[in-house]
Scaffold this motif. Structure first.
Motif, PDB file in Angstrom:
ATOM      1  N   VAL A 273      -6.307  17.930 -67.177  1.00 35.58           N
ATOM      2  CA  VAL A 273      -6.457  17.440 -65.799  1.00 35.58           C
ATOM      3  C   VAL A 273      -6.619  15.933 -65.786  1.00 35.58           C
ATOM      4  O   VAL A 273      -6.012  15.222 -64.966  1.00 35.58           O
ATOM      5  N   ALA A 274      -7.440  15.407 -66.695  1.00 37.10           N
ATOM      6  CA  ALA A 274      -7.633  13.963 -66.770  1.00 37.10           C
ATOM      7  C   ALA A 274      -6.340  13.250 -67.144  1.00 37.10           C
ATOM      8  O   ALA A 274      -6.047  12.145 -66.644  1.00 37.10           O
ATOM      9  N   ASP A 275      -5.539  13.861 -68.014  1.00 36.18           N
ATOM     10  CA  ASP A 275      -4.248  13.264 -68.388  1.00 36.18           C
ATOM     11  C   ASP A 275      -3.308  13.226 -67.194  1.00 36.18           C
ATOM     12  O   ASP A 275      -2.595  12.227 -66.974  1.00 36.18           O
ATOM     13  N   MET A 276      -3.276  14.303 -66.399  1.00 34.03           N
ATOM     14  CA  MET A 276      -2.423  14.319 -65.214  1.00 34.03           C
ATOM     15  C   MET A 276      -2.880  13.277 -64.186  1.00 34.03           C
ATOM     16  O   MET A 276      -2.055  12.624 -63.538  1.00 34.03           O
ATOM     17  N   ARG A 277      -4.174  13.109 -64.035  1.00 35.42           N
ATOM     18  CA  ARG A 277      -4.673  12.085 -63.118  1.00 35.42           C
ATOM     19  C   ARG A 277      -4.316  10.681 -63.605  1.00 35.42           C
ATOM     20  O   ARG A 277      -4.065   9.784 -62.792  1.00 35.42           O
ATOM     21  N   ARG A 278      -4.305  10.511 -64.912  1.00 35.47           N
ATOM     22  CA  ARG A 278      -3.885   9.216 -65.454  1.00 35.47           C
ATOM     23  C   ARG A 278      -2.422   8.943 -65.117  1.00 35.47           C
ATOM     24  O   ARG A 278      -2.054   7.805 -64.759  1.00 35.47           O
ATOM     25  N   LYS A 279      -1.586   9.963 -65.203  1.00 39.55           N
ATOM     26  CA  LYS A 279      -0.179   9.790 -64.861  1.00 39.55           C
ATOM     27  C   LYS A 279       0.018   9.623 -63.355  1.00 39.55           C
ATOM     28  O   LYS A 279       0.900   8.890 -62.913  1.00 39.55           O
ATOM     29  N   ILE A 280      -0.817  10.321 -62.571  1.00 43.86           N
ATOM     30  CA  ILE A 280      -0.715  10.191 -61.111  1.00 43.86           C
ATOM     31  C   ILE A 280      -1.076   8.776 -60.667  1.00 43.86           C
ATOM     32  O   ILE A 280      -0.516   8.255 -59.688  1.00 43.86           O
ATOM     33  N   SER A 281      -2.015   8.153 -61.384  1.00 45.24           N
ATOM     34  CA  SER A 281      -2.432   6.802 -60.995  1.00 45.24           C
ATOM     35  C   SER A 281      -1.289   5.792 -61.103  1.00 45.24           C
ATOM     36  O   SER A 281      -1.322   4.736 -60.450  1.00 45.24           O
ATOM     37  N   TRP A 282      -0.251   6.100 -61.903  1.00 49.75           N
ATOM     38  CA  TRP A 282       0.912   5.213 -61.970  1.00 49.75           C
ATOM     39  C   TRP A 282       1.663   5.176 -60.640  1.00 49.75           C
ATOM     40  O   TRP A 282       2.352   4.181 -60.343  1.00 49.75           O
ATOM     41  N   ALA A 283       1.559   6.238 -59.851  1.00 49.50           N
ATOM     42  CA  ALA A 283       2.291   6.288 -58.587  1.00 49.50           C
ATOM     43  C   ALA A 283       1.833   5.214 -57.614  1.00 49.50           C
ATOM     44  O   ALA A 283       2.598   4.829 -56.711  1.00 49.50           O
ATOM     45  N   ASP A 284       0.606   4.707 -57.766  1.00 46.34           N
ATOM     46  CA  ASP A 284       0.126   3.650 -56.876  1.00 46.34           C
ATOM     47  C   ASP A 284       0.733   2.294 -57.199  1.00 46.34           C
ATOM     48  O   ASP A 284       0.561   1.339 -56.427  1.00 46.34           O
ATOM     49  N   LEU A 285       1.441   2.184 -58.324  1.00 46.75           N
ATOM     50  CA  LEU A 285       2.007   0.894 -58.737  1.00 46.75           C
ATOM     51  C   LEU A 285       3.513   0.821 -58.584  1.00 46.75           C
ATOM     52  O   LEU A 285       4.111  -0.229 -58.859  1.00 46.75           O
ATOM     53  N   VAL A 286       4.157   1.916 -58.171  1.00 50.24           N
ATOM     54  CA  VAL A 286       5.615   1.946 -58.057  1.00 50.24           C
ATOM     55  C   VAL A 286       5.992   2.238 -56.606  1.00 50.24           C
ATOM     56  O   VAL A 286       5.190   2.780 -55.833  1.00 50.24           O
ATOM     57  N   PRO A 287       7.223   1.896 -56.201  1.00 46.01           N
ATOM     58  CA  PRO A 287       7.639   2.167 -54.824  1.00 46.01           C
ATOM     59  C   PRO A 287       7.732   3.670 -54.550  1.00 46.01           C
ATOM     60  O   PRO A 287       7.904   4.482 -55.460  1.00 46.01           O
ATOM     61  N   SER A 288       7.623   4.023 -53.274  1.00 42.73           N
ATOM     62  CA  SER A 288       7.794   5.403 -52.830  1.00 42.73           C
ATOM     63  C   SER A 288       8.880   5.446 -51.764  1.00 42.73           C
ATOM     64  O   SER A 288       8.994   4.544 -50.931  1.00 42.73           O
ATOM     65  N   ILE A 289       9.692   6.519 -51.818  1.00 40.90           N
ATOM     66  CA  ILE A 289      10.831   6.662 -50.916  1.00 40.90           C
ATOM     67  C   ILE A 289      10.665   7.953 -50.132  1.00 40.90           C
ATOM     68  O   ILE A 289      10.340   9.006 -50.700  1.00 40.90           O
ATOM     69  N   THR A 290      10.924   7.867 -48.811  1.00 41.68           N
ATOM     70  CA  THR A 290      10.767   9.018 -47.927  1.00 41.68           C
ATOM     71  C   THR A 290      12.000   9.146 -47.043  1.00 41.68           C
ATOM     72  O   THR A 290      12.479   8.144 -46.475  1.00 41.68           O
ATOM     73  N   ILE A 329       6.804  -0.471 -50.867  1.00 43.82           N
ATOM     74  CA  ILE A 329       6.653  -1.177 -52.142  1.00 43.82           C
ATOM     75  C   ILE A 329       5.263  -1.802 -52.191  1.00 43.82           C
ATOM     76  O   ILE A 329       4.938  -2.665 -51.365  1.00 43.82           O
ATOM     77  N   PRO A 330       4.402  -1.365 -53.111  1.00 41.42           N
ATOM     78  CA  PRO A 330       3.082  -1.995 -53.230  1.00 41.42           C
ATOM     79  C   PRO A 330       3.205  -3.388 -53.840  1.00 41.42           C
ATOM     80  O   PRO A 330       3.805  -3.563 -54.904  1.00 41.42           O
ATOM     81  N   ILE A 331       2.682  -4.362 -53.170  1.00 43.62           N
ATOM     82  CA  ILE A 331       2.737  -5.742 -53.661  1.00 43.62           C
ATOM     83  C   ILE A 331       1.358  -6.193 -54.142  1.00 43.62           C
ATOM     84  O   ILE A 331       1.194  -6.651 -55.263  1.00 43.62           O
ATOM     85  N   PHE A 332       0.369  -6.051 -53.290  1.00 45.71           N
ATOM     86  CA  PHE A 332      -0.995  -6.420 -53.682  1.00 45.71           C
ATOM     87  C   PHE A 332      -1.964  -5.480 -52.978  1.00 45.71           C
ATOM     88  O   PHE A 332      -2.035  -5.460 -51.747  1.00 45.71           O
ATOM     89  N   ASN A 333      -2.656  -4.685 -53.754  1.00 48.31           N
ATOM     90  CA  ASN A 333      -3.611  -3.723 -53.190  1.00 48.31           C
ATOM     91  C   ASN A 333      -5.034  -4.004 -53.655  1.00 48.31           C
ATOM     92  O   ASN A 333      -5.812  -3.097 -53.913  1.00 48.31           O
ATOM     93  N   ARG A 334      -5.337  -5.289 -53.803  1.00 53.88           N
ATOM     94  CA  ARG A 334      -6.692  -5.746 -54.161  1.00 53.88           C
ATOM     95  C   ARG A 334      -7.151  -5.176 -55.500  1.00 53.88           C
ATOM     96  O   ARG A 334      -8.304  -4.814 -55.667  1.00 53.88           O
ATOM     97  N   LEU A 335      -6.236  -5.093 -56.446  1.00 48.88           N
ATOM     98  CA  LEU A 335      -6.516  -4.656 -57.810  1.00 48.88           C
ATOM     99  C   LEU A 335      -6.931  -3.187 -57.919  1.00 48.88           C
ATOM    100  O   LEU A 335      -7.332  -2.736 -58.994  1.00 48.88           O
ATOM    101  N   SER A 336      -6.834  -2.456 -56.834  1.00 44.58           N
ATOM    102  CA  SER A 336      -7.257  -1.058 -56.897  1.00 44.58           C
ATOM    103  C   SER A 336      -6.326  -0.233 -57.777  1.00 44.58           C
ATOM    104  O   SER A 336      -6.763   0.709 -58.449  1.00 44.58           O
ATOM    105  N   GLY A 337      -5.032  -0.558 -57.803  1.00 47.44           N
ATOM    106  CA  GLY A 337      -4.093   0.190 -58.621  1.00 47.44           C
ATOM    107  C   GLY A 337      -4.350   0.004 -60.103  1.00 47.44           C
ATOM    108  O   GLY A 337      -4.390   0.968 -60.865  1.00 47.44           O
ATOM    109  N   VAL A 338      -4.552  -1.241 -60.527  1.00 47.28           N
ATOM    110  CA  VAL A 338      -4.778  -1.509 -61.949  1.00 47.28           C
ATOM    111  C   VAL A 338      -6.107  -0.931 -62.406  1.00 47.28           C
ATOM    112  O   VAL A 338      -6.203  -0.288 -63.454  1.00 47.28           O
TER     113      VAL A 338
END
Length: 458
Positions: A273-290, A329-338
């Motif tokens: 579960v922790a590994d999947m959450r680590r991979k999910i956290s990458w989604a906050d740093l890449v663009p999303s398409i809808t 496209i996330p540009i700057f989210n106050r360092l929350s993504g990193v």
């Protein structure tokens, strides 16, 4: 009829009455007690509901792949100055405006977040099921231990009752021999003191048995005022079928426990579960398409005018549809993504360390259970021999005492030695049964089954 025969007849009738009463009552064996405890344990129920919630989260994660559809409608009444939608000028009229719309949207790309969320939810669901199984197993094992403790107290109660019967018989004979001049008053006083001690011990063991039985009822969540008749057949078994376990087999038990133990399974799934959450956290740093699309229509009318088309005509004329695609496209989210990514990575490492710790702990528990099983096996074999020897020595000493060749102190010492040996044998046999069940549990066998089969299984 003399007092000796009267005493024997009374004891015989009392034992027969107790046997009939025990037969009339419903007997509970250890497996039935464990089943009842698991079915009525509140912690088990909580874990079951938590596992069901995790299953609902998994269904929710799967539903994230499906399109989301929403519909809306609105009714607006305007009075005073308003904008005419046909001429785009202000008029002082009362109007009615009615709008309808329906939109559907579906995620196309979320940086792998949707797929990993499904995997995370599945691992969380399996972890919930493992926690539920762990709660059931722990409840069963705790009930088994309480049952063994109650059986032990019942066994010591029977030994104390047997010892008191022998003390009563020996006191009666000593008094008769004192009347005939074969024994002195000191012997009678000594036997009276021993009879009083055995009577106290019987009362003490009865209290211990009642306390152990109450503890068992509490573990089972059984009504305290109801009668719980234990199955004591194992206490009457003279010789158990002992099974030796080699060190190589103990290692095999540990390898089996690595794959099926629910506690270790939870730690393993928690790391996943922790590994999947680590991979999910990458989604906050890449663009999303809808992808999205929808339909809409409206109806407009001045309330004091009759020149407007009817509702059906306007609804068809104003009907429209649209389709589109959007990218965020996330540009700057106050360092929350990193920072979120680093925290998720640390949580994954923590979960891995916890898994390794649980694995080492399980290995110690398995090896300890095997060693305890072997230790109590050897103790039981040796104590059986000692009980036979002490029993023979006690009966010889008593016979010599009745013939005037031994003192009352010799009889008491041999009786105390025999009672101690019988008590230790009872404890080692029951503990051996407990360790057999525990080792078989680590081997993947069901906890709830026949008690007498535990010592026979290989």
């Amino acid at each position: 009829m003399n007092k000796k025969n009267l005493l024997h007849i009374t004891l015989f009738l009392l034992s027969g009455w107790m046997g009939l009463e025990a037969t009339a009552q419903e007997v509970w064996d250890v497996d039935r007690c464990m089943s009842y405890a698991v079915a009525h344990n509140r912690t088990v129920r909580q874990r079951e509901l938590e596992a069901d919630n995790a299953r609902m989260d998994r269904m929710k994660a799967i539903g994230s792949f499906l399109p989301g559809v929403s519909a809306s409608t609105g009714l607006q009444y305007n009075f005073g100055r308003s904008v005419d939608p046909e001429t785009n000028t202000y008029n002082t009229v009362s109007t009615l405006n009615n709008a309808y719309s329906m939109e559907a949207s579906m995620p196309i790309f979320r940086g792998g977040g949707l797929v990993n969320e499904v995997r995370r939810s599945k691992a969380a669901w399996l972890m919930g099921k493992a926690a539920w199984q762990e709660a059931k197993d722990n409840t069963a094992l705790e009930t088994f231990q309480a049952y063994i403790d109650a059986l032990y107290c019942y066994g010591t109660l029977r030994l104390a009752r047997k010892k008191l019967v022998e003390s009563d018989s020996l006191l009666y004979k000593t008094r008769r021999q004192e009347e005939l001049g074969l024994k002195g008053l000191a012997d009678v006083a000594q036997m009276e003191a021993q009879q009083a001690t055995d009577s106290y011990n019987l009362t003490h063991q009865r209290n211990l048995y009642e306390t152990a039985l109450l503890t068992l009822k509490q573990k089972m969540n059984f009504p305290a005022n109801d009668t719980l008749q234990l199955d004591t057949a194992v206490l009457d078994t003279q010789t158990l079928h002992y099974i030796q376990l080699t060190q190589e087999q103990a290692d095999d038990v540990f390898r089996i426990a690595l794959n099926i133990n629910p506690t270790l399974r939870q730690a393993e799934l928690n790391a996943k579960v922790a590994d999947m959450r680590r991979k999910i956290s990458w989604a906050d740093l890449v663009p999303s398409i809808t992808l999205f699309g929808g339909i809409s229509s409206s109806y407009y009318k001045e309330l004091h005018s009759t020149s407007y088309p009817d509702f059906r005509t306007q609804f068809n004329n104003n009907f429209g549809s649209y389709v589109g695609i959007s990218m965020s496209i996330p540009i700057f989210n106050r360092l929350s993504g990193v920072t979120g990514l680093r925290q998720a990575r640390n949580n994954y490492r923590i979960a891995c360390e916890q898994y390794e710790s649980k694995k080492e702990e399980l290995q110690k528990l398995v090896l300890q259970a095997v060693q305890d099983r072997e230790g109590y096996l050897k103790e039981s074999i040796q104590m059986e021999k000692k009980v036979n020897s002490d029993s023979l020595a006690y009966h010889v000493t008593r016979r010599k005492y009745e013939e005037g060749l031994m003192t009352s102190l010799d009889v008491q010492n041999n009786a105390a030695t025999l009672l101690e040996s019988e008590t230790k044998l009872l404890q080692s046999k029951l503990t051996y049964l407990m360790k057999c069940r525990l080792v078989d549990y680590y081997k993947g066998e069901e906890i709830i089954r026949g008690l007498e089969e535990t010592a026979k299984k290989d």
